[in-house]
Scaffold this active site. Structure first.
Site, mmCIF file in Angstrom:
data_model
loop_
_atom_site.group_PDB
_atom_site.id
_atom_site.type_symbol
_atom_site.label_atom_id
_atom_site.label_comp_id
_atom_site.label_asym_id
_atom_site.label_seq_id
_atom_site.Cartn_x
_atom_site.Cartn_y
_atom_site.Cartn_z
ATOM 1 N N ASN A 12 14.866 -47.117 -21.724
ATOM 2 C CA ASN A 12 14.945 -48.153 -22.759
ATOM 3 C C ASN A 12 13.503 -48.514 -23.123
ATOM 4 O OD1 ASN A 12 16.647 -51.406 -22.884
ATOM 5 N ND2 ASN A 12 16.180 -49.980 -24.501
ATOM 6 N N ASN A 63 14.430 -56.278 -31.892
ATOM 7 C CA ASN A 63 15.052 -54.967 -31.966
ATOM 8 C C ASN A 63 14.396 -54.115 -33.052
ATOM 9 O OD1 ASN A 63 17.140 -55.522 -29.978
ATOM 10 N ND2 ASN A 63 18.006 -56.896 -31.513
ATOM 11 N N CYS A 72 16.329 -59.014 -22.674
ATOM 12 C CA CYS A 72 16.436 -57.581 -22.372
ATOM 13 C C CYS A 72 16.012 -57.383 -20.931
ATOM 14 C CB CYS A 72 15.562 -56.759 -23.315
ATOM 15 S SG CYS A 72 15.579 -54.988 -22.921
ATOM 16 N N GLY A 73 16.940 -56.960 -20.109
ATOM 17 C CA GLY A 73 16.650 -56.792 -18.695
ATOM 18 C C GLY A 73 15.631 -55.704 -18.429
ATOM 19 N N ASN A 74 15.764 -54.560 -19.100
ATOM 20 C CA ASN A 74 14.806 -53.481 -18.907
ATOM 21 C C ASN A 74 13.414 -53.892 -19.366
ATOM 22 O OD1 ASN A 74 16.660 -51.535 -17.861
ATOM 23 N ND2 ASN A 74 17.437 -51.225 -19.922
ATOM 24 N N ASN A 161 22.875 -61.855 -23.327
ATOM 25 C CA ASN A 161 23.309 -61.317 -24.616
ATOM 26 C C ASN A 161 24.828 -61.217 -24.590
ATOM 27 O OD1 ASN A 161 20.661 -60.740 -25.712
ATOM 28 N ND2 ASN A 161 20.559 -58.994 -24.332
ATOM 29 N N HIS A 163 28.261 -59.256 -24.730
ATOM 30 C CA HIS A 163 28.656 -57.883 -24.414
ATOM 31 C C HIS A 163 30.161 -57.709 -24.495
ATOM 32 C CE1 HIS A 163 24.719 -56.460 -23.004
ATOM 33 N NE2 HIS A 163 24.569 -57.695 -22.539
ATOM 34 N N ASN A 194 26.590 -56.270 -27.924
ATOM 35 C CA ASN A 194 26.307 -54.951 -27.381
ATOM 36 C C ASN A 194 27.617 -54.429 -26.791
ATOM 37 O OD1 ASN A 194 23.666 -55.515 -28.022
ATOM 38 N ND2 ASN A 194 22.997 -55.821 -25.910
ATOM 39 N N GLU A 212 23.752 -50.883 -28.906
ATOM 40 C CA GLU A 212 23.124 -52.203 -28.928
ATOM 41 C C GLU A 212 22.979 -52.759 -30.338
ATOM 42 O OE1 GLU A 212 20.042 -53.398 -26.275
ATOM 43 O OE2 GLU A 212 19.843 -51.365 -25.475
ATOM 44 N N CYS A 221 20.564 -50.234 -21.031
ATOM 45 C CA CYS A 221 20.593 -51.652 -21.380
ATOM 46 C C CYS A 221 20.813 -52.426 -20.091
ATOM 47 C CB CYS A 221 21.701 -51.945 -22.388
ATOM 48 S SG CYS A 221 21.904 -53.698 -22.772
ATOM 49 N N GLY A 224 23.465 -55.062 -20.303
ATOM 50 C CA GLY A 224 24.736 -54.354 -20.437
ATOM 51 C C GLY A 224 25.210 -53.772 -19.119
#
Length: 279
Positions: A12, A63, A72-74, A161, A163, A194, A212, A221, A224
């Site tokens: 990502n 985005n 965004c975790g990543n 986010n 999901h 997402n 996403e 994600c 996600g």
């Protein structure tokens, strides 16, 4: 000229900009421009690392289409690597302000003074309609929805986010560019969502593909992956700790007894450079 660092977490990929002292103008347009994989740097979006009066740092993420995301975790793992590797902090546990609240990043692996792995406390997931949000008047758990592929069952989870998690027998041959936006734009989600398509491997492993908001299909994600393990555990299909296999790599997810979700995964630098804005 804008100095940047291209980084990725499980594939990502985002463009990271140090905005502690000064911030570029027109951030949505900048993200759209720089994220273009043919005419720009190429990425899933742009992340700004900024000062915070509530935490050690503040992360804003945009985005590829210029829309701003809550979390965004990543990307948060890469922020931890960025600030540690560049000497902006010596802490191994870092607090990060996001639009989804303050997250705690714990650096768990350092090699040759460079961060390789980070664990993120993603906070508490929610099934409450108002927190995701959905337009449902009750929790959306394994809810049948009509799609071009027939009836699919959807579970809605908020992990910073919105999901929508769909369990499928196979995800490898899925036409995600067709079914992804169809479910993403379902009237159930007032701010879109997402969409995760998940295959159960066993009680501690799942395979996941994601479509996403604002970026389309991505290699991974983090929020996600968390939502998927929370959903499959709630449905009784997996345990509360599972490995999520994504196109860009693996993430370790643990939905702990304190109701917090912990995500552990790699963070990597790809290259650095300078970008001259076109507009």
């Amino acid at each position: 000229m804008i100095r940047f660092t291209k980084m990725h977490g499980a594939g990502n990929d985002y463009i990271y900009i140090n905005a502690i002292d000064s911030c570029p103008a027109n951030l949505p347009e900048l993200s759209n421009e720089m994220s273009d994989r043919h005419k720009g740097v190429g990425s899933d979006g742009v992340v700004l690392i900024m000062p915070s009066d509530k935490a050690d740092f503040w992360m804003r993420m945009f985005n590829a289409d210029g829309s701003e995301g809550e979390m965004c975790g990543n990307a948060s793992r890469c922020v931890a690597k960025y600030v540690y590797d560049k000497g902006l902090t010596s802490k191994r546990k870092i607090t990060l302000e996001t639009l989804a609240g303050i997250k705690v990043l714990e650096i768990t692996k350092v090699v040759d003074e460079k961060v390789r792995e980070v664990k993120v406390d993603m906070g508490e997931p929610s099934f409450a309609p108002e927190n995701i949000p959905t337009k449902s008047n009750c929790e959306v758990i394994d809810m049948p929805i009509s799609t071009s592929l027939g009836t699919l069952n959807l579970t809605a989870v908020g992990t910073g986010n919105p999901h929508g998690v769909v369990i499928m027998d196979s995800v490898s041959d899925l036409d995600i560019d067709s079914i992804g936006p169809e479910i993403q734009n379902n009237e159930l989600f007032p701010r879109k969502a997402n969409i995760e398509f998940v295959r159960i491997i066993n009680r501690n492993e799942i395979e996941m593909r994601v479509y996403e908001r604002g970026s389309g299909e991505t290699m991974a994600c983090g929020t996600g992956a968390c939502a998927s393990v929370v959903a499959t555990s709630r449905l009784g299909l997996t345990d509360r700790r599972a490995t999520v296999h994504l196109k860009g790599g693996d993430l370790q997810i643990h939905w702990a007894e304190n109701n917090h979700v912990y995500m552990t995964g790699e963070a990597a630098t790809v290259f650095e450079g300078e970008y001259e804005r076109r507009f």
